[in-house]
Each structure stands twice: as C-alpha cells, then as structure tokens.
Scaffold this motif. Structure first.
Motif, PDB file in Angstrom:
ATOM      1  N   PHE A  23      36.722  43.991  35.217  1.00  0.00           N
ATOM      2  CA  PHE A  23      37.965  44.410  36.042  1.00  0.00           C
ATOM      3  C   PHE A  23      37.291  44.381  37.309  1.00  0.00           C
ATOM      4  O   PHE A  23      37.770  44.137  38.363  1.00  0.00           O
ATOM      5  CB  PHE A  23      38.424  45.653  35.491  1.00  0.00           C
ATOM      6  CG  PHE A  23      39.361  46.455  36.311  1.00  0.00           C
ATOM      7  CD1 PHE A  23      40.693  46.094  36.292  1.00  0.00           C
ATOM      8  CD2 PHE A  23      39.102  47.152  37.197  1.00  0.00           C
ATOM      9  CE1 PHE A  23      41.668  46.583  37.089  1.00  0.00           C
ATOM     10  CE2 PHE A  23      39.779  47.999  38.083  1.00  0.00           C
ATOM     11  CZ  PHE A  23      41.036  47.610  37.931  1.00  0.00           C
ATOM     12  N   LEU A  24      36.338  45.203  37.751  1.00  0.00           N
ATOM     13  CA  LEU A  24      35.718  45.571  39.096  1.00  0.00           C
ATOM     14  C   LEU A  24      35.298  44.419  39.578  1.00  0.00           C
ATOM     15  O   LEU A  24      35.358  44.004  40.971  1.00  0.00           O
ATOM     16  CB  LEU A  24      34.508  46.367  38.906  1.00  0.00           C
ATOM     17  CG  LEU A  24      34.866  47.888  38.181  1.00  0.00           C
ATOM     18  CD1 LEU A  24      33.569  48.552  38.190  1.00  0.00           C
ATOM     19  CD2 LEU A  24      35.832  48.833  39.393  1.00  0.00           C
ATOM     20  N   SER A  25      34.797  43.187  38.730  1.00  0.00           N
ATOM     21  CA  SER A  25      34.268  42.100  39.478  1.00  0.00           C
ATOM     22  C   SER A  25      35.621  41.164  39.987  1.00  0.00           C
ATOM     23  O   SER A  25      35.337  40.443  40.885  1.00  0.00           O
ATOM     24  CB  SER A  25      33.564  41.281  38.541  1.00  0.00           C
ATOM     25  OG  SER A  25      34.352  40.598  37.743  1.00  0.00           O
ATOM     26  N   ARG A  26      36.789  41.329  39.841  1.00  0.00           N
ATOM     27  CA  ARG A  26      38.013  40.579  39.834  1.00  0.00           C
ATOM     28  C   ARG A  26      38.997  41.428  40.898  1.00  0.00           C
ATOM     29  O   ARG A  26      40.056  41.200  41.136  1.00  0.00           O
ATOM     30  CB  ARG A  26      38.556  40.147  38.848  1.00  0.00           C
ATOM     31  CG  ARG A  26      37.715  39.453  38.001  1.00  0.00           C
ATOM     32  CD  ARG A  26      38.287  38.936  36.669  1.00  0.00           C
ATOM     33  NE  ARG A  26      37.096  38.033  35.907  1.00  0.00           N
ATOM     34  CZ  ARG A  26      37.570  37.371  34.890  1.00  0.00           C
ATOM     35  NH1 ARG A  26      38.428  37.434  34.218  1.00  0.00           N
ATOM     36  NH2 ARG A  26      36.462  36.815  34.092  1.00  0.00           N
ATOM     37  N   GLN A  27      38.546  42.513  41.621  1.00  0.00           N
ATOM     38  CA  GLN A  27      39.305  43.187  42.432  1.00  0.00           C
ATOM     39  C   GLN A  27      38.873  42.975  44.211  1.00  0.00           C
ATOM     40  O   GLN A  27      37.695  42.847  44.304  1.00  0.00           O
ATOM     41  CB  GLN A  27      39.107  44.771  42.412  1.00  0.00           C
ATOM     42  CG  GLN A  27      39.159  45.337  40.915  1.00  0.00           C
ATOM     43  CD  GLN A  27      40.673  44.888  40.427  1.00  0.00           C
ATOM     44  OE1 GLN A  27      41.623  45.373  41.028  1.00  0.00           O
ATOM     45  NE2 GLN A  27      40.686  44.366  39.182  1.00  0.00           N
ATOM     46  N   TYR A  28      39.842  42.603  44.857  1.00  0.00           N
ATOM     47  CA  TYR A  28      39.642  42.235  46.121  1.00  0.00           C
ATOM     48  C   TYR A  28      40.634  43.019  47.150  1.00  0.00           C
ATOM     49  O   TYR A  28      41.492  43.519  46.820  1.00  0.00           O
ATOM     50  CB  TYR A  28      40.268  40.773  46.444  1.00  0.00           C
ATOM     51  CG  TYR A  28      39.416  39.835  45.535  1.00  0.00           C
ATOM     52  CD1 TYR A  28      38.134  39.334  45.984  1.00  0.00           C
ATOM     53  CD2 TYR A  28      39.673  39.626  44.238  1.00  0.00           C
ATOM     54  CE1 TYR A  28      37.550  38.308  45.187  1.00  0.00           C
ATOM     55  CE2 TYR A  28      38.885  38.703  43.570  1.00  0.00           C
ATOM     56  CZ  TYR A  28      37.873  38.203  43.847  1.00  0.00           C
ATOM     57  OH  TYR A  28      37.051  37.296  43.178  1.00  0.00           O
ATOM     58  N   HIS A  36      37.912  40.209  50.891  1.00  0.00           N
ATOM     59  CA  HIS A  36      36.875  40.723  50.318  1.00  0.00           C
ATOM     60  C   HIS A  36      36.677  41.217  49.071  1.00  0.00           C
ATOM     61  O   HIS A  36      37.621  41.651  48.501  1.00  0.00           O
ATOM     62  CB  HIS A  36      36.529  41.752  51.442  1.00  0.00           C
ATOM     63  CG  HIS A  36      36.920  41.509  52.848  1.00  0.00           C
ATOM     64  ND1 HIS A  36      35.920  41.142  53.924  1.00  0.00           N
ATOM     65  CD2 HIS A  36      38.202  41.697  53.604  1.00  0.00           C
ATOM     66  CE1 HIS A  36      36.463  41.074  54.890  1.00  0.00           C
ATOM     67  NE2 HIS A  36      37.707  41.377  54.811  1.00  0.00           N
ATOM     68  N   ARG A  37      35.414  41.162  48.425  1.00  0.00           N
ATOM     69  CA  ARG A  37      35.200  41.757  47.166  1.00  0.00           C
ATOM     70  C   ARG A  37      35.373  43.500  47.445  1.00  0.00           C
ATOM     71  O   ARG A  37      34.800  44.079  48.445  1.00  0.00           O
ATOM     72  CB  ARG A  37      33.926  41.628  46.790  1.00  0.00           C
ATOM     73  CG  ARG A  37      33.518  40.177  46.123  1.00  0.00           C
ATOM     74  CD  ARG A  37      34.152  40.270  44.640  1.00  0.00           C
ATOM     75  NE  ARG A  37      33.495  41.190  43.849  1.00  0.00           N
ATOM     76  CZ  ARG A  37      32.341  40.907  43.076  1.00  0.00           C
ATOM     77  NH1 ARG A  37      31.885  39.671  42.814  1.00  0.00           N
ATOM     78  NH2 ARG A  37      31.671  41.857  42.163  1.00  0.00           N
ATOM     79  N   ALA A  96      32.999  48.103  48.987  1.00  0.00           N
ATOM     80  CA  ALA A  96      32.437  49.300  48.449  1.00  0.00           C
ATOM     81  C   ALA A  96      31.485  48.810  47.376  1.00  0.00           C
ATOM     82  O   ALA A  96      31.452  47.778  46.957  1.00  0.00           O
ATOM     83  CB  ALA A  96      33.431  50.245  47.766  1.00  0.00           C
ATOM     84  N   GLN A  97      30.705  49.859  46.749  1.00  0.00           N
ATOM     85  CA  GLN A  97      29.809  49.745  46.075  1.00  0.00           C
ATOM     86  C   GLN A  97      29.897  50.593  44.994  1.00  0.00           C
ATOM     87  O   GLN A  97      30.322  51.758  45.288  1.00  0.00           O
ATOM     88  CB  GLN A  97      28.310  49.767  46.380  1.00  0.00           C
ATOM     89  CG  GLN A  97      27.711  48.527  47.357  1.00  0.00           C
ATOM     90  CD  GLN A  97      26.443  48.651  47.553  1.00  0.00           C
ATOM     91  OE1 GLN A  97      25.936  49.676  48.072  1.00  0.00           O
ATOM     92  NE2 GLN A  97      25.797  47.405  47.884  1.00  0.00           N
ATOM     93  N   PRO A 216      42.377  38.427  38.171  1.00  0.00           N
ATOM     94  CA  PRO A 216      42.002  38.835  39.742  1.00  0.00           C
ATOM     95  C   PRO A 216      43.222  39.437  40.593  1.00  0.00           C
ATOM     96  O   PRO A 216      44.444  39.274  40.231  1.00  0.00           O
ATOM     97  CB  PRO A 216      41.774  37.453  40.481  1.00  0.00           C
ATOM     98  CG  PRO A 216      41.339  36.704  39.438  1.00  0.00           C
ATOM     99  CD  PRO A 216      42.224  37.361  38.114  1.00  0.00           C
ATOM    100  N   ARG A 217      43.147  40.571  41.079  1.00  0.00           N
ATOM    101  CA  ARG A 217      44.035  41.542  41.831  1.00  0.00           C
ATOM    102  C   ARG A 217      43.505  41.546  43.085  1.00  0.00           C
ATOM    103  O   ARG A 217      42.705  41.844  43.546  1.00  0.00           O
ATOM    104  CB  ARG A 217      44.003  42.814  40.901  1.00  0.00           C
ATOM    105  CG  ARG A 217      45.367  43.750  41.349  1.00  0.00           C
ATOM    106  CD  ARG A 217      45.230  44.808  40.497  1.00  0.00           C
ATOM    107  NE  ARG A 217      45.332  44.740  39.211  1.00  0.00           N
ATOM    108  CZ  ARG A 217      46.436  44.503  38.284  1.00  0.00           C
ATOM    109  NH1 ARG A 217      47.621  44.757  39.037  1.00  0.00           N
ATOM    110  NH2 ARG A 217      46.524  44.278  37.202  1.00  0.00           N
ATOM    111  N   VAL A 218      44.570  41.457  44.179  1.00  0.00           N
ATOM    112  CA  VAL A 218      44.441  41.663  45.449  1.00  0.00           C
ATOM    113  C   VAL A 218      45.054  42.842  46.133  1.00  0.00           C
ATOM    114  O   VAL A 218      46.279  43.112  45.769  1.00  0.00           O
ATOM    115  CB  VAL A 218      44.962  40.527  46.399  1.00  0.00           C
ATOM    116  CG1 VAL A 218      44.695  40.945  47.887  1.00  0.00           C
ATOM    117  CG2 VAL A 218      44.211  39.274  45.825  1.00  0.00           C
TER     118      VAL A 218
END
Length: 633
Positions: A23-28, A36-37, A96-97, A216-218
């Motif tokens: 999930f986190l890898s596909r948020q923008y 941006h990631r 962010a990280q 993916p979600r923007v």
C-alpha cells in the motif's frame, strides 16, 4: 472451487505487514501537476515486535533501491526520525519516509523525533510494533502492565506528539487506518508525525485485501486561495500602512512561494524579515531582505518591527523567538495580517486571517495591490540599515589575524567563503542557531536548514543524511558543537555504510556554550554547563576534559580534517567539500565573543528571590524587560 462471480472484487492474500508495504509503495502526492512518491522509503531497526512482520514484508517485496519500499538501516530510533524529517523538509513536504521499530525501547525512542516532526509541521510515518492484540500471555516481553488500563501500551506515549495516531487491532482495521494516515501526511495544514501502532501478532496475520486498497492512489495537495472579503480587507490595510513589514516563515518554503514573495516585495517595496524557518525566502543580497527577526534578529529587522504599523506574516507561527516574547512589535497601533494554510496560525496576534496557500495568497495580494508602493523614505531607511548590518556581519566573519584560532562566528565566515549556492547548511541547537540566524548569508531557498521549532540536540547529523538522500547532488554540511556531537554521532556509521556524502563541522568549545551564556545572563552562573573536571570545591571548573572527538569521528569511518587556525580551517573546509565520502572538519574555537549581541528580548524567567548577587541583578533586568510585554488584541 467454483470460479468467482464477475461482480466479486478480486483480492490478494497477504499478511497485514505485506499489505501495508505494498500500500505504501503505491501512494503519491501531486501538486502543480507534478507527482511524487508520498512514502519514499523506510528506515528500520528490528526487534521481536517487528522483525517477523514489517521486517519479513520488506524482504518479501524486494531489497535495494528498486524495491517496492526501499529500506535504510539505522542505528538509533530517534535519529531515524530526524533523518526522515530532514528528507521531508528538503522535499517541501511532498514526500516522506517511514520509520519502523520494535515494541518497547525502540518505540519509546521515537517520542523525541515525533515531537520534533509535529512541532515543525513535517510529515513522517511511524510504524512501531505493539503488544499482542490476542493477549496469549500477560505480560509478554516489554509489555507495559497498567493496572487501570490493560489496553495501554508504551506506544501511547506517542499520542500527544503525533498529529494522528491509531492502533491496528485487526487486519481489516488497516484499511481505514492507512487511508487516514496518508490523508494527514499529505495535508499541508495537518501534517506532522503519524503513528500506526502495529501489534506484533496482527502484523503476521493473513487477510484477503481488495484490489482497490492496493491500487495506486494520488493525494492532491491543493493551493487554496484566500477568501475574497478577507483579501480585500488585507489590501485596504496594506494601502493604509506607512511602515509595513513582511515576516516570512517556513510556509514560504513549503509552498515553494519564494518567487511570489519576491514579486510582492519588488512591486511594493515592503521589506521582508525572516524567521529561522523562513530564512532564504529571499536571497540575502536582495534589496528588500532585511534579515532575521526577533531575539536572534538583525538590528535593522528588529527596528523595523518595533516601528511597524502593519505586520504581514506569511507562513509563520509567530513563536516567542519571532515576537521577542511579545515585546517586539511596539507601535501602539500596530495591526497584523497573517497568511497561512493553517487557520490556527492565521488567527494568531489577533490578525486579519488569510487562510490560504502561501503562493496563492501572495499572488492574490500582488495582483490586488497593483500600482501600490510604500513611501521611498521607508525604503531608504531600511536599505541604509541593511548596509550597516552587512558591515557587522563582515566584521564578525573575518578575523584580523588569519593565523589565530577562530571564534565561532569566524568559523561561519570560513564556511561562507567555501560554500556555493547549492550547498545546504544544517543546525538545530546550541549557540550556533543564534549566530547563523543573525549572520548567515543565505543564497538559495533551501541552503539554510535550521530546526528551531524543537531545537533538538542530535538532529543535525541524521538530518544531513536525510537531506542528502532527498537532494543527492547538493553538498550538505552538519554544524555541531561538542555537546550535540556527544548526544548522537552514531548515524555517521549509517552515512559511511550507505555512501551518503555529508560533511560534519565539529566545533569544540568544551561544553554547552549557549546555555552557559544564558545561565550567566539569568543568574545561573554557568552552573553545570562546562565539560571540565571537578575542582576542589566540587564545581565543574577544573581542566577541560581530554577528549578527542576527531579521533572518534575517524573511528566511525569518516575522513577527518583538523584545523587550528582560521586559514587552516578555510583550507580544511574546501578539502572536505571535495571529498567523495563522509568527512569531518574539527576545530577548537576561541571562546572570545565576536557575535553581535541580541537585538531583542527573550523570556526566560529568573528567580524572584535569591541570596546571590548574580540572580538579584538578573531579576532586576528581567522585570524591566517583562514590563514591555503586551498582548495584541
């Protein structure tokens, strides 16, 4: 097994931790058409609370820079949060990280970093392990047994320092929790530390996750414009003002509004003073830039503040350092306009609030003020004051004898002579923030990186790593005194391991110089602030400690350059800047004061009664300054 119905949503069977990583890898985020990631990568230290959950999931989804969620190995949990905060600030809060830790000490070590992130309005995602949700045995290792609340864990210490907190007790609860976490991370008015506490058993549970959750979600970051009525009122106030002053804060940078601020200043001639977070909003040599404001401000900016009849705040929180603890804006008729994305900040100082994005608000003000310009006498006064302060800076930066041991401000002068416009200079605590705010000549929007919302010792080195990760082509300097260095040098090992090329400027002044000076001013007589052996009377006034911090930095893998004179220091800084691996420049400073004194007050209460003359004298001075404090209504 029969085939699924065409109307049945397809699912993926993954553990909670595996689903979260995907999930986190596909948020923008997306602003101004640029994507941006949202969560760029993940820092982590593993223990039993996350090793079989998040740890396994990170392995499951790949390793290295091409992984779905790249991983960085840290040495200290607090420092990992600092690195993530530095990264987010350099990316203007659009990326962010994440930081993952075990339950117990790993989780509670996050608290300081979380407070720093939330106070500075910078996004970081915290993923601490938590105690078993199923309670197979009570207590398990590192479980807090609270007699009045068995559902309380040590992670609850993160609640007051998080902008948003949730504990995922069941797999299906991850869906709303993760979505809310992303909403807060991406919201410029709400962002800060976001905590998802993950019970260690739940992390490893399997669940059928719908495609829509993992798609993916923007998250679009808007630029809201100011209310037309409020804008019209603000424009009327500006046109009526004879001595207006703009106070630029960190929101100018976060909104990438530097060009819009410059356009307004040039069109109207209104001078611009800067907070710690706002420094660099205009280049130091721009005619309208009058430098730092407040307790650590320049003489010209603070005099403008004292006489201003209108103060226009842009992206500032009006903290006590900026307002000189409520004593700086002295004109009896002074009014305030505050442009901020956060309504909470826009209403401070009883201001006319312009709740809007900084860039959108500045552009609207410039358009509505077309043709308006302040009186040229006002322009002439502040430009003359700016020239006088430039001479003060030059005197503080350059020694009379280049072969003498440098003072702290002369260390800054040597660095000023070496850096380019693209360099980033990082600091957070000690006496350096005051000297930097008053004197540093910021040449680009992100060159000056001061964490002064929390002023956290130990921030500089990990933040430098985060900034260099976010901007790999920019030379990055971490400026630290010996007190800060001793609190947290461990992430230097991370810089060496990951090949993150930062330069540490390590200033040895044998103690807590900033608090020592403040202690002296407030009647504390520098008690407990020097790094020295005990004298015969038990005080810390003996010989300096025989520590070799340069040798310590070398032992952690850095290239080390020692300097004893200003001339050697300048050469060492240039050599370190050319290094292709992490390095350290070590210098012992002359304690002689060469920084200009404070140009405005700061409220640090002094003992109301004492038998010691130093405290009695400090109390008299305190009462004199405190009497000038006012509430702006």
């Amino acid at each position: 097994m029969s085939a699924p119905s065409p109307n049945t949503p397809s699912t993926h069977r993954l553990t909670v931790a595996q689903a979260l990583v995907r999930f986190l890898s596909r948020q923008y985020t997306e602003r101004d058409g640029r994507r941006h990631r949202l969560v760029d990568s993940c820092w982590g230290i593993f223990g039993h609370g996350n090793v079989a959950g998040i740890g396994q999931a990170l392995v499951e989804h790949g390793q290295g820079p091409d992984a779905e969620l790249p991983f960085h190995q840290g040495r200290n949990e607090q420092a990992m949060v600092h690195a993530a905060v530095g990264f987010a600030r350099q990316r203007n809060r659009l990326s962010a990280q994440a930081v993952t830790t075990s339950i117990g000490p790993g989780a509670t070590n996050l608290v300081t970093g979380a407070a720093l992130a939330t106070i500075n309005r910078l996004p970081v995602l915290l993923l601490p392990g938590d105690a078993f949700a199923t309670r197979p045995a009570d207590p398990v290792l590192q479980q807090l047994e609270h007699p009045g609340g068995p559902d309380i864990s040590v992670n609850d210490t993160l609640r007051p320092v998080s902008r948003w907190f949730d504990r995922v007790h069941r797999p299906e609860a991850l869906v709303p929790a993760a979505l809310q976490a992303m909403r807060v991370l991406a919201d410029p008015a709400e962002t800060g530390a976001v905590t998802l506490a993950l019970p260690q058993d739940v992390q490893a549970e399997a669940f059928d996750w719908p495609d829509a959750f993992l798609a993916p979600r923007v998250w679009r970051v808007p630029r809201p414009a100011p209310d037309p009525g409020a804008l019209a009122e603000a424009v009327e106030a500006v046109r009526a003002a004879r001595r207006p002053l703009i106070v630029a804060g960190g929101g100018v940078h976060h909104s990438e509004a530097e060009d819009a601020l410059r356009a307004l200043a040039e069109a109207t001639g209104i001078p611009v003073a800067v907070t710690q977070a706002g420094k660099g909003a205009l280049r130091h040599d721009h005619p309208c830039e009058v430098g730092a404001i407040g307790h650590t401000g320049t003489a010209v900016a603070d005099e403008l503040a004292r006489t201003a009849d209108l103060v226009i705040g842009v992206g500032t929180r009006f903290t006590d350092f900026t307002t000189a603890s409520g004593t700086l804006f002295a004109d009896p008729a002074v009014r305030f306009v505050s442009l901020s994305i956060a309504a909470h900040d826009a209403h401070k100082m009883a201001a006319l609030p312009l709740v809007a994005d900084a860039r959108a608000g500045l552009e609207a003000l410039t358009a509505a003020l077309a043709g308006h310009r302040v009186d040229e006498d006002h322009v002439g006064r502040y430009r003359s004051g700016k020239r006088r302060w430039e001479r003060v800076t030059s005197a503080a930066f350059v020694p009379g004898d280049e072969n003498a041991r440098p003072t702290q401000t002369q260390v800054l002068g040597a660095l000023d002579a070496v850096v380019g416009d693209e360099d980033v200079v990082i600091n957070a605590a000690g006496s350096l923030p005051g000297d930097l705010h008053k004197l540093w000549r910021a040449r680009s929007p992100r060159q000056y990186h001061l964490e002064y919302g929390y002023s956290c010792m130990g921030y500089e080195i990990p933040a430098a790593i985060g900034v260099r990760m976010a901007a790999p082509d920019r030379p990055v300097w971490a400026l630290v005194g010996d007190g800060t260095y001793l609190m947290g040098p461990t992430e230097l090992v991370t810089a060496v391991q990951e090949g993150v090329n930062i330069t540490v400027v390590l200033i040895q002044n044998h103690g807590y110089a900033s608090i020592g000076g403040l202690s002296e001013e407030t009647g504390g007589e520098r008690f407990g602030t020097a790094y020295r052996f005990r004298a015969a009377d038990g005080s810390y006034t003996g010989d300096p400690l025989p520590v070799d911090l340069a040798a310590n930095a070398a032992s952690l893998g850095l290239s080390v350059f020692r300097a004893e004179t200003w001339r050697e220091l300048r050469a060492a800084l240039a050599a370190a800047r050319a290094e292709e691996r992490p390095s350290c420049v070590y210098v012992e400073t002359d304690p002689s004061p060469t920084a200009p004194p404070a140009q405005a007050w700061w409220d640090v209460p002094v003992a109301a009664t004492s038998t010691r003359p130093a405290a009695r004298a400090a109390r008299t001075a305190y009462e004199r300054s405190a009497a000038t404090r006012r509430h702006h209504l």
